[in-house]
Write a protein that holds these residues in place. Sequence first.
Motif, PDB file in Angstrom:
ATOM      1  N   GLN A 164     -19.340 -13.416  26.675  1.00 38.76           N
ATOM      2  CA  GLN A 164     -19.839 -13.320  28.063  1.00 38.76           C
ATOM      3  C   GLN A 164     -21.328 -13.676  28.125  1.00 38.76           C
ATOM      4  O   GLN A 164     -21.785 -14.356  29.037  1.00 38.76           O
ATOM      5  CB  GLN A 164     -19.612 -11.912  28.602  1.00 38.76           C
ATOM      6  CG  GLN A 164     -18.148 -11.633  28.895  1.00 38.76           C
ATOM      7  CD  GLN A 164     -17.892 -10.172  29.229  1.00 38.76           C
ATOM      8  OE1 GLN A 164     -18.742  -9.309  29.005  1.00 38.76           O
ATOM      9  NE2 GLN A 164     -16.718  -9.900  29.776  1.00 38.76           N
ATOM     10  N   PHE A 209     -28.640  -1.280  32.028  1.00 40.52           N
ATOM     11  CA  PHE A 209     -29.120  -2.662  32.145  1.00 40.52           C
ATOM     12  C   PHE A 209     -27.951  -3.605  32.451  1.00 40.52           C
ATOM     13  O   PHE A 209     -26.786  -3.218  32.365  1.00 40.52           O
ATOM     14  CB  PHE A 209     -29.764  -3.098  30.824  1.00 40.52           C
ATOM     15  CG  PHE A 209     -30.991  -2.328  30.456  1.00 40.52           C
ATOM     16  CD1 PHE A 209     -32.229  -2.644  30.996  1.00 40.52           C
ATOM     17  CD2 PHE A 209     -30.916  -1.267  29.542  1.00 40.52           C
ATOM     18  CE1 PHE A 209     -33.365  -1.931  30.645  1.00 40.52           C
ATOM     19  CE2 PHE A 209     -32.045  -0.555  29.188  1.00 40.52           C
ATOM     20  CZ  PHE A 209     -33.274  -0.882  29.740  1.00 40.52           C
ATOM     21  N   ASP A 210     -28.308  -4.853  32.747  1.00 41.04           N
ATOM     22  CA  ASP A 210     -27.306  -5.889  32.928  1.00 41.04           C
ATOM     23  C   ASP A 210     -26.916  -6.411  31.541  1.00 41.04           C
ATOM     24  O   ASP A 210     -27.730  -7.046  30.860  1.00 41.04           O
ATOM     25  CB  ASP A 210     -27.914  -7.025  33.774  1.00 41.04           C
ATOM     26  CG  ASP A 210     -26.959  -8.211  33.916  1.00 41.04           C
ATOM     27  OD1 ASP A 210     -25.861  -8.167  33.324  1.00 41.04           O
ATOM     28  OD2 ASP A 210     -27.332  -9.183  34.598  1.00 41.04           O
ATOM     29  N   PRO A 211     -25.673  -6.167  31.107  1.00 40.57           N
ATOM     30  CA  PRO A 211     -25.302  -6.528  29.732  1.00 40.57           C
ATOM     31  C   PRO A 211     -25.187  -8.031  29.502  1.00 40.57           C
ATOM     32  O   PRO A 211     -25.158  -8.482  28.365  1.00 40.57           O
ATOM     33  CB  PRO A 211     -23.955  -5.842  29.538  1.00 40.57           C
ATOM     34  CG  PRO A 211     -23.409  -5.643  30.903  1.00 40.57           C
ATOM     35  CD  PRO A 211     -24.573  -5.524  31.836  1.00 40.57           C
ATOM     36  N   LEU A 212     -25.102  -8.800  30.582  1.00 46.02           N
ATOM     37  CA  LEU A 212     -24.940 -10.241  30.408  1.00 46.02           C
ATOM     38  C   LEU A 212     -26.263 -10.946  30.131  1.00 46.02           C
ATOM     39  O   LEU A 212     -26.286 -12.101  29.734  1.00 46.02           O
ATOM     40  CB  LEU A 212     -24.288 -10.860  31.651  1.00 46.02           C
ATOM     41  CG  LEU A 212     -22.841 -10.474  31.878  1.00 46.02           C
ATOM     42  CD1 LEU A 212     -22.271 -11.196  33.075  1.00 46.02           C
ATOM     43  CD2 LEU A 212     -21.996 -10.780  30.638  1.00 46.02           C
ATOM     44  N   ARG A 213     -27.352 -10.246  30.404  1.00 43.12           N
ATOM     45  CA  ARG A 213     -28.656 -10.862  30.142  1.00 43.12           C
ATOM     46  C   ARG A 213     -29.299 -10.209  28.929  1.00 43.12           C
ATOM     47  O   ARG A 213     -29.159  -9.009  28.722  1.00 43.12           O
ATOM     48  CB  ARG A 213     -29.562 -10.708  31.361  1.00 43.12           C
ATOM     49  CG  ARG A 213     -29.139 -11.664  32.493  1.00 43.12           C
ATOM     50  CD  ARG A 213     -29.679 -11.239  33.821  1.00 43.12           C
ATOM     51  NE  ARG A 213     -31.095 -10.942  33.767  1.00 43.12           N
ATOM     52  CZ  ARG A 213     -31.702 -10.067  34.566  1.00 43.12           C
ATOM     53  NH1 ARG A 213     -30.999  -9.394  35.454  1.00 43.12           N
ATOM     54  NH2 ARG A 213     -32.985  -9.856  34.473  1.00 43.12           N
ATOM     55  N   ALA A 236     -22.944 -16.775  30.103  1.00 43.67           N
ATOM     56  CA  ALA A 236     -23.913 -16.528  31.180  1.00 43.67           C
ATOM     57  C   ALA A 236     -25.277 -17.154  30.873  1.00 43.67           C
ATOM     58  O   ALA A 236     -26.167 -17.125  31.720  1.00 43.67           O
ATOM     59  CB  ALA A 236     -24.072 -15.018  31.377  1.00 43.67           C
ATOM     60  N   GLN A 242     -33.952  -2.201  36.417  1.00 39.60           N
ATOM     61  CA  GLN A 242     -33.354  -3.203  37.313  1.00 39.60           C
ATOM     62  C   GLN A 242     -33.506  -4.625  36.771  1.00 39.60           C
ATOM     63  O   GLN A 242     -32.717  -5.499  37.109  1.00 39.60           O
ATOM     64  CB  GLN A 242     -34.025  -3.143  38.683  1.00 39.60           C
ATOM     65  CG  GLN A 242     -33.556  -1.981  39.539  1.00 39.60           C
ATOM     66  CD  GLN A 242     -34.531  -1.712  40.673  1.00 39.60           C
ATOM     67  OE1 GLN A 242     -35.326  -2.572  41.046  1.00 39.60           O
ATOM     68  NE2 GLN A 242     -34.479  -0.505  41.204  1.00 39.60           N
ATOM     69  N   HIS A 243     -34.535  -4.861  35.979  1.00 40.27           N
ATOM     70  CA  HIS A 243     -34.832  -6.235  35.579  1.00 40.27           C
ATOM     71  C   HIS A 243     -34.665  -6.496  34.078  1.00 40.27           C
ATOM     72  O   HIS A 243     -35.159  -7.505  33.563  1.00 40.27           O
ATOM     73  CB  HIS A 243     -36.263  -6.602  36.003  1.00 40.27           C
ATOM     74  CG  HIS A 243     -36.427  -6.652  37.489  1.00 40.27           C
ATOM     75  ND1 HIS A 243     -36.745  -5.544  38.246  1.00 40.27           N
ATOM     76  CD2 HIS A 243     -36.294  -7.675  38.364  1.00 40.27           C
ATOM     77  CE1 HIS A 243     -36.807  -5.896  39.519  1.00 40.27           C
ATOM     78  NE2 HIS A 243     -36.536  -7.179  39.616  1.00 40.27           N
ATOM     79  N   ASN A 244     -33.949  -5.616  33.405  1.00 35.46           N
ATOM     80  CA  ASN A 244     -33.722  -5.796  31.954  1.00 35.46           C
ATOM     81  C   ASN A 244     -35.014  -5.888  31.149  1.00 35.46           C
ATOM     82  O   ASN A 244     -35.089  -6.592  30.142  1.00 35.46           O
ATOM     83  CB  ASN A 244     -32.866  -7.041  31.667  1.00 35.46           C
ATOM     84  CG  ASN A 244     -31.394  -6.704  31.655  1.00 35.46           C
ATOM     85  OD1 ASN A 244     -30.951  -5.847  32.437  1.00 35.46           O
ATOM     86  ND2 ASN A 244     -30.644  -7.339  30.790  1.00 35.46           N
ATOM     87  N   ALA A 257     -26.145  -1.982  26.396  1.00 32.10           N
ATOM     88  CA  ALA A 257     -26.889  -2.393  27.595  1.00 32.10           C
ATOM     89  C   ALA A 257     -26.335  -1.731  28.859  1.00 32.10           C
ATOM     90  O   ALA A 257     -27.095  -1.186  29.681  1.00 32.10           O
ATOM     91  CB  ALA A 257     -26.841  -3.913  27.716  1.00 32.10           C
ATOM     92  N   LYS A 258     -25.036  -1.752  28.999  1.00 29.43           N
ATOM     93  CA  LYS A 258     -24.442  -1.228  30.232  1.00 29.43           C
ATOM     94  C   LYS A 258     -24.679   0.278  30.353  1.00 29.43           C
ATOM     95  O   LYS A 258     -25.118   0.775  31.400  1.00 29.43           O
ATOM     96  CB  LYS A 258     -22.941  -1.538  30.250  1.00 29.43           C
ATOM     97  CG  LYS A 258     -22.330  -1.386  31.617  1.00 29.43           C
ATOM     98  CD  LYS A 258     -20.897  -1.839  31.620  1.00 29.43           C
ATOM     99  CE  LYS A 258     -20.267  -1.479  32.963  1.00 29.43           C
ATOM    100  NZ  LYS A 258     -18.821  -1.601  32.921  1.00 29.43           N
TER     101      LYS A 258
END
Lengths: 696, 289
Positions: B83, A104-108, B87, A200-202, A99-100
């Motif tokens: 994580q 993308f945002d890997p936490l979502r 989250a 930007q929005h996954n 993701a990263k």
Amino acid sequence: MNLTPAQLAVVRQPPGARLFLEGPAGSGKTTAAVARLLALLDAGVPGAHILVLVPQRTLAGPYYAALRSPAAAPGGQVSVLTAGGLAQRMVDLFWPLVAKDAGFDPLRPPAFLTLETAQYYMAHLVRPLFDEGLFESVAIDRNRLYSQILDNLNKAALIGFPVSEIGERLSAAWSGESAQLRVYADVQRCANLFRDYCLQHNLLDFSLQVEVFRKHLQHSLLVSEYLKASVRHVIADNIEEDTPFAHEILQGWLPGLDSALLIYDQGAGYRSFLGADRASAERLAAACTTHLGMAGSLVTPPPLEQLGQRIGAALERPQAAPQEGADWDSALDFPPELRFFPQMLDWVAGQVRSLLDSGTPPGEIAILAPFLPDALRFALTNRLDALGVPYRSHRPSRSLADEPAARCLLTLARLAHPAWGLRPSRVEVVHALFQAIAAIDLVRAQLLAEVVYRPKDARLSPFGRIHPDMQERITFSVGNRYEALRAWLADYAEGEPAELDFFFTRLFGEVLSQPGYGFHSERDAGQVAASLIESAQKFRYAIEAAGGMDGKPLGREYLEMVQDGVIASTYVQSWQPPQADAVFIAPAYTFLLNNRPVEHQFWLDVGSNGWFERLSQPLTHPYVLSRDWPAGRLWTSVDEYEANREALFRLALGLLRRCKGRVHLAFSTLSEGGYEQKGMLLRSIYQVQLEEAARG
Amino acid sequence: MDQSKVRRLVLDPAEPFAFSQASLQDYADCARRFQLRYVQRLSWPAAQAEPVQENEQHLRRGARFHRLAQQALLGVPLEPLAQIAAADPDPALAAWWEHFTRLLPALEAGERRVELGLSAPLGRHRLSAVYDLVQVFPAEGRAVIWDWKTSLARPRRAWLEGRLQTLVYPYLLVQAGSWLNGGQPFAPEQIEMVYWFTGFPDKPERFTCSAAAYRKAGRSLMALVREIEALGPDGFEKTPEEKTCRFCVYRSLCERGAGAGPLAEQEDEGEAESGEIEIDFDQIGEIRY
């Protein structure tokens, strides 16, 4: 399973062989592949190590049937996937790894967009730009405009060129008026905007799923190990209908596989406008150890094959191989001289009836047209109904929002949310009541709506307040049902609004599907409701994944998008198990990709140029955006003509190769619009006839 | 006569049926539900449990947990998974994840088969299942079937024991799992099935198998299938246990009530984890004409 020697030769190839099998449609390739699949399972190959790769689901039917049968040995489940499905599965599974790096945002978690939600986001981004004059010169429906930009993104991903090159590639091949170059620049701008927004929005539309797999996952050690362990044997059918992306995956896997069987259908390649690439499929042959061919047909009588080749010769196709003296005439049925379009439909319906009367099973008849608009389908099915002909039709692009059951739910949603200001018209309320309440006819629905509905404030008044004479005319049983529905809506409107899909679910379950209401006995209305609810739910998921909306109720946005035709504009009918014993009415390409031969084919409106001309796609181009198109070469009218002739030959040959008996040509002198018509298909057939006559 | 929407009312004698524990359980619970869902393939979008929103949250949370567990067992590093769990907008997921990481060391041993699909003939039909995890100990010819349960309440042992999943999973592993055991079928005595509850990590429920139980399972499954095959269009009767209908989406069709039952009283986990084998065709390009 009775197999021919050629099929047995495929099945008996050594277990470790990497086979490239080619032959025309109907030569028995898929049957051989299914037999080899079963043989692999019998030989102890774990099913979990076998992948069947197909370009689209309709082509997987014979494999599913075999795997469902008790003839398949017990063991692990064989995977049946498309390349796109594989990519999505891998992205979903190994998201934290990539993701990263992919931006993308890997936490979502990833939010996978459907065609519908991708179109929504494209509309969301592009609409404000219309005021700036974007696409000013393009006169097509906006939804087609959005879908063509998405199509470009998908092609870039499937073919493997950067999204940033879309406009450049289209412009470099353009040979017409310079205003179109501005359109291509607009296409590029919108594609960039969409891609940035998704990152930007996954959000992952189809193109991003493919790109993330290709750039980030395919070469990850963990993913390679996972795939290497789970995919040891591959059977890839109809590779000519698949994309360079699928071919790349196969190319990468082939050297390390325990066995492979790649199947190439000669003369096909119908999905080129979806990115399929015959040439890149052919190149896979070099990576195989054994090359097998199948000739002849187990389906088509020689005269029909010969007719196909003769049409090819008339279209000046170099690969056509006509032979002298074949009796193709017996396999072709011409109508009497018919002047008007409705007469042609009458003739088709009458011929079909005669065939049934003479013992042909309905499932052995297909009525095919280049396109199947609702008006044509309606006109044809009315005639078939009148003659008692059982039929089934396939219209993959029918609009969900046009279904009466969906319209009913959408109207009731607008009534239940007066604060959204989406007031339904009285006519819409009439139709909603007509659909919602059982045993109400249109006249009483109209009467009821006239007295209980005030469009100005979008409210329904109680049945009890109606004048008693009117109550009697409407009947009390209808009145009671109406009152229960009204009360439910009023109760709901007093509370906090629910998510729209929850609203639909409860309204359906608690009222509309209850006895006395229109959805109770009409099973297909329930099915339509399920599709609408799923559409609203996926819309909500996509919006939530992107961080929600600023202040505007999500349900209101959904309803507005439906009204604009952005959402619920396509409706893939997936629920119906095919009923074999019914006449099949379908667009010609749909029939081809269903791949089920029939005894009799009716080619509808064969004089129309719809059989020959490509769909107008001003924002994209299936040939220019292909891997083999030379950079900078212009696409000319000669190219267009050549491409159309080639496509027509392949279409005609493909249909003929799926016909076991006779083709009935249906045409009228004047088209539906009253114009004389002599389309390329009809002209080619005439030419074949003339040549035959000249030979005596 | 538009046949596009004609639905079958009985099993097609010419076409094998793909049975699963979920479809068989549906039949055992209510023959009519089986007919509507699997024979007629009728979508009926009523609520399964109330409140609808909480039920959806519950199902989605369960699906996210299953995904995290699958990723962890496939070797995705635990740190990013932790994580993601932390989250998550639903705090329960982080707690479940923490419970799961405590279990993980016990899952390290042996060979792990994650989301394993197995299938075997069942009469003239087929029986299939997808297992969350099968842990195989080749040296001992032993296997442990793990099933993650995300239900709000911990089901009773007796209830689990009566579920067809408890019957089907070990039976099918014997029938179709020899390739996991060096070509030899597992001996039923060597199979253990563990239900592990995300909310009650210290109270897993374990079931062992035996040769007699395996033979009985085979007979029971065949009897069920023969019973289904023999039913005529009107033979699929509604369950006499009307309580069951509270959590069935077809209740309005069967005239068995309007509102769904309360989520808290639902013993089963809902449909998101039914174990059905599904292939996601969403992204397959269809010809658009």
